[in-house]
Design an enzyme around this catalytic site. Sequence first.
Site, PDB file in Angstrom:
ATOM      1  N   GLY A 105      45.788 -23.201  -6.603  1.00 59.26           N
ATOM      2  CA  GLY A 105      45.721 -24.609  -6.240  1.00 59.26           C
ATOM      3  C   GLY A 105      46.120 -25.414  -7.450  1.00 59.26           C
ATOM      4  O   GLY A 105      46.515 -24.859  -8.473  1.00 59.26           O
ATOM      5  N   ASN A 106      46.005 -26.714  -7.353  1.00 55.43           N
ATOM      6  CA  ASN A 106      46.393 -27.536  -8.483  1.00 55.43           C
ATOM      7  C   ASN A 106      45.524 -27.279  -9.701  1.00 55.43           C
ATOM      8  O   ASN A 106      45.915 -27.549 -10.821  1.00 55.43           O
ATOM      9  CB  ASN A 106      46.320 -29.019  -8.112  1.00 55.43           C
ATOM     10  CG  ASN A 106      47.477 -29.418  -7.230  1.00 55.43           C
ATOM     11  OD1 ASN A 106      48.305 -28.582  -6.885  1.00 55.43           O
ATOM     12  ND2 ASN A 106      47.548 -30.675  -6.860  1.00 55.43           N
ATOM     13  N   PHE A 107      44.314 -26.782  -9.478  1.00 57.58           N
ATOM     14  CA  PHE A 107      43.426 -26.541 -10.605  1.00 57.58           C
ATOM     15  C   PHE A 107      43.819 -25.298 -11.384  1.00 57.58           C
ATOM     16  O   PHE A 107      43.453 -25.130 -12.525  1.00 57.58           O
ATOM     17  CB  PHE A 107      41.982 -26.373 -10.129  1.00 57.58           C
ATOM     18  CG  PHE A 107      41.808 -25.129  -9.332  1.00 57.58           C
ATOM     19  CD1 PHE A 107      41.528 -23.926  -9.941  1.00 57.58           C
ATOM     20  CD2 PHE A 107      41.967 -25.161  -7.964  1.00 57.58           C
ATOM     21  CE1 PHE A 107      41.392 -22.773  -9.194  1.00 57.58           C
ATOM     22  CE2 PHE A 107      41.835 -24.017  -7.220  1.00 57.58           C
ATOM     23  CZ  PHE A 107      41.550 -22.821  -7.842  1.00 57.58           C
ATOM     24  N   GLY A 108      44.517 -24.373 -10.775  1.00 57.85           N
ATOM     25  CA  GLY A 108      44.830 -23.117 -11.437  1.00 57.85           C
ATOM     26  C   GLY A 108      44.824 -21.982 -10.434  1.00 57.85           C
ATOM     27  O   GLY A 108      45.443 -22.081  -9.376  1.00 57.85           O
ATOM     28  N   GLU A 109      44.094 -20.922 -10.759  1.00 57.57           N
ATOM     29  CA  GLU A 109      44.112 -19.734  -9.905  1.00 57.57           C
ATOM     30  C   GLU A 109      42.712 -19.315  -9.496  1.00 57.57           C
ATOM     31  O   GLU A 109      41.734 -19.582 -10.189  1.00 57.57           O
ATOM     32  CB  GLU A 109      44.731 -18.550 -10.660  1.00 57.57           C
ATOM     33  CG  GLU A 109      46.192 -18.707 -10.984  1.00 57.57           C
ATOM     34  CD  GLU A 109      46.752 -17.464 -11.665  1.00 57.57           C
ATOM     35  OE1 GLU A 109      47.961 -17.467 -11.904  1.00 57.57           O
ATOM     36  OE2 GLU A 109      45.994 -16.508 -11.955  1.00 57.57           O
ATOM     37  N   ASP A 130      34.838 -34.216   0.587  1.00 56.31           N
ATOM     38  CA  ASP A 130      35.954 -33.298   0.850  1.00 56.31           C
ATOM     39  C   ASP A 130      35.692 -32.410   2.056  1.00 56.31           C
ATOM     40  O   ASP A 130      35.912 -31.199   2.009  1.00 56.31           O
ATOM     41  CB  ASP A 130      36.240 -32.452  -0.386  1.00 56.31           C
ATOM     42  CG  ASP A 130      37.645 -31.835  -0.334  1.00 56.31           C
ATOM     43  OD1 ASP A 130      38.479 -32.319   0.462  1.00 56.31           O
ATOM     44  OD2 ASP A 130      37.908 -30.881  -1.077  1.00 56.31           O
TER      45      ASP A 130
END
Length: 381
Positions: A53-57, A164
Site C-alpha cells: 500500500g502507500n505505507f509500504g509493504e 475508515d
Amino acid sequence: MDHPSREKDERQRTTKPMAQRSAHCSRPSGSSSSSGVLMVGPNFRVGKKIGCGNFGELRLGKNLYTNEYVAIKLEPIKSRAPQLHLEYRFYKQLGSAGEGLPQVYYFGPCGKYNAMVLELLGPSLEDLFDLCDRTFTLKTVLMIAIQLLSRMEYVHSKNLIYRDVKPENFLIGRQGNKKEHVIHIIDFGLAKEYIDPETKKHIPYREHKSLTGTARYMSINTHLGKEQSRRDDLEALGHMFMYFLRGSLPWQGLKADTLKERYQKIGDTKRNTPIEALCENFPEEMATYLRYVRRLDFFEKPDYEYLRTLFTDLFEKKGYTFDYAYDWVGRPIPTPVGSVHVDSGASAITRESHTHRDRPSQQQPLRNQFSSSTNQTSNLK
C-alpha cells in the site's frame, strides 16, 4: 483533490505484547545476507510479501520462539507521510482488552523501515463477500452488524473515531482458531482523537475539511466537508450493511473527468437517494438505523445499545440462531501460508484508501490482512 496529510491468547508468547522498539533488525547468524532472511526484533523472521500500500509493504512473518505466523507491516523511515508509529500509538491506546482487535507484538526500526508486528488474521469481509458471490443473507449481515456496533463503541470509548469504514478493514480470525468467528477491526491509519487529550473536550465542529475515508461508504456530512465525529463512523457502517444486503450501492460506478467531480457525484447521489429507496425490500430496521445515525448531532454520543437492540430484536423476530454460521462457512478459503488455511488474513493490503476506486474491486483474493495505508485520503470505491 488533495490528499490531506493526517491530522492526526491464543498462546503465551515469549515476547511481551506491544513491546516497543529495541532497534532490532538483523539477519540471524548463520544466514547470509544474500539469503534474504531478515529479522524484526529479537524473534520475528520476515517472510514473503503478502500485500502493499502507500505505507509500504505487508509481509508474512514467523515468531521463531513460538512458531506462530504473524503479519509484519514495513514502512520506509523516510516516508513522506509516516503513519505507522501513530497507528501503533492508537493500538496502545485501544489496549488489548477489547474483543476483535489484533494483538500487536512489536514496533521498532528495521534498517530503512519502521516495522510493526501484528497477529495474523483471516480474510476480510470484502474477500468473503466475493467468495459468496457478492451478496450476504440478512442473517449474516445482522451477525456482522451486531458485532461491529460493539467494535465501534469500544473504539469510541477510547476517545478515537475510526474514519475508515470499508469491508477490507474488517477481518475474521484465522480458521481453526477459537476467534475464527469474531469480526475484527484493523488499520487505524486514518483514526483520530475526537476528545482533545489536553482539554478532555470534544474537538470543535469545523467545515471545509478534506475528505478522509472511502467515498463509497463515508457519511453525507463527510462529503460536505464537515469534521467527522462518532456519528459518521456509524453512518458509514450503515452504508456498508446495505452494500452487503444489496450487492452494490446506487452511487457506485459513477463516471467523471476528475476525482473531485467523482467525489461530488457520489456525494450528490448519496444525498439524493432517499433512505426508503436505499433500503427498499429490506427490513424496516435498516432504514430506522440510517435515519437515527443521520440525525445525530456532531457532539452527540450515539445510543449504541438502542442500535444493537434494533438488530438483535430483528434477528430474534426472524427466528435466527446466533451460531456464527455465516454464509462463507464451509467454503474453501485461500491462505498465504500454504496449508495453514485461513491465515488468509494475510490478505493483501490494499489500502486504497490511498488509491481511489469506484468500481468493483479487482484485486487478488485476500486483499486485506492488514490493509493499512499510511496516507489519508478518500478511497473511491
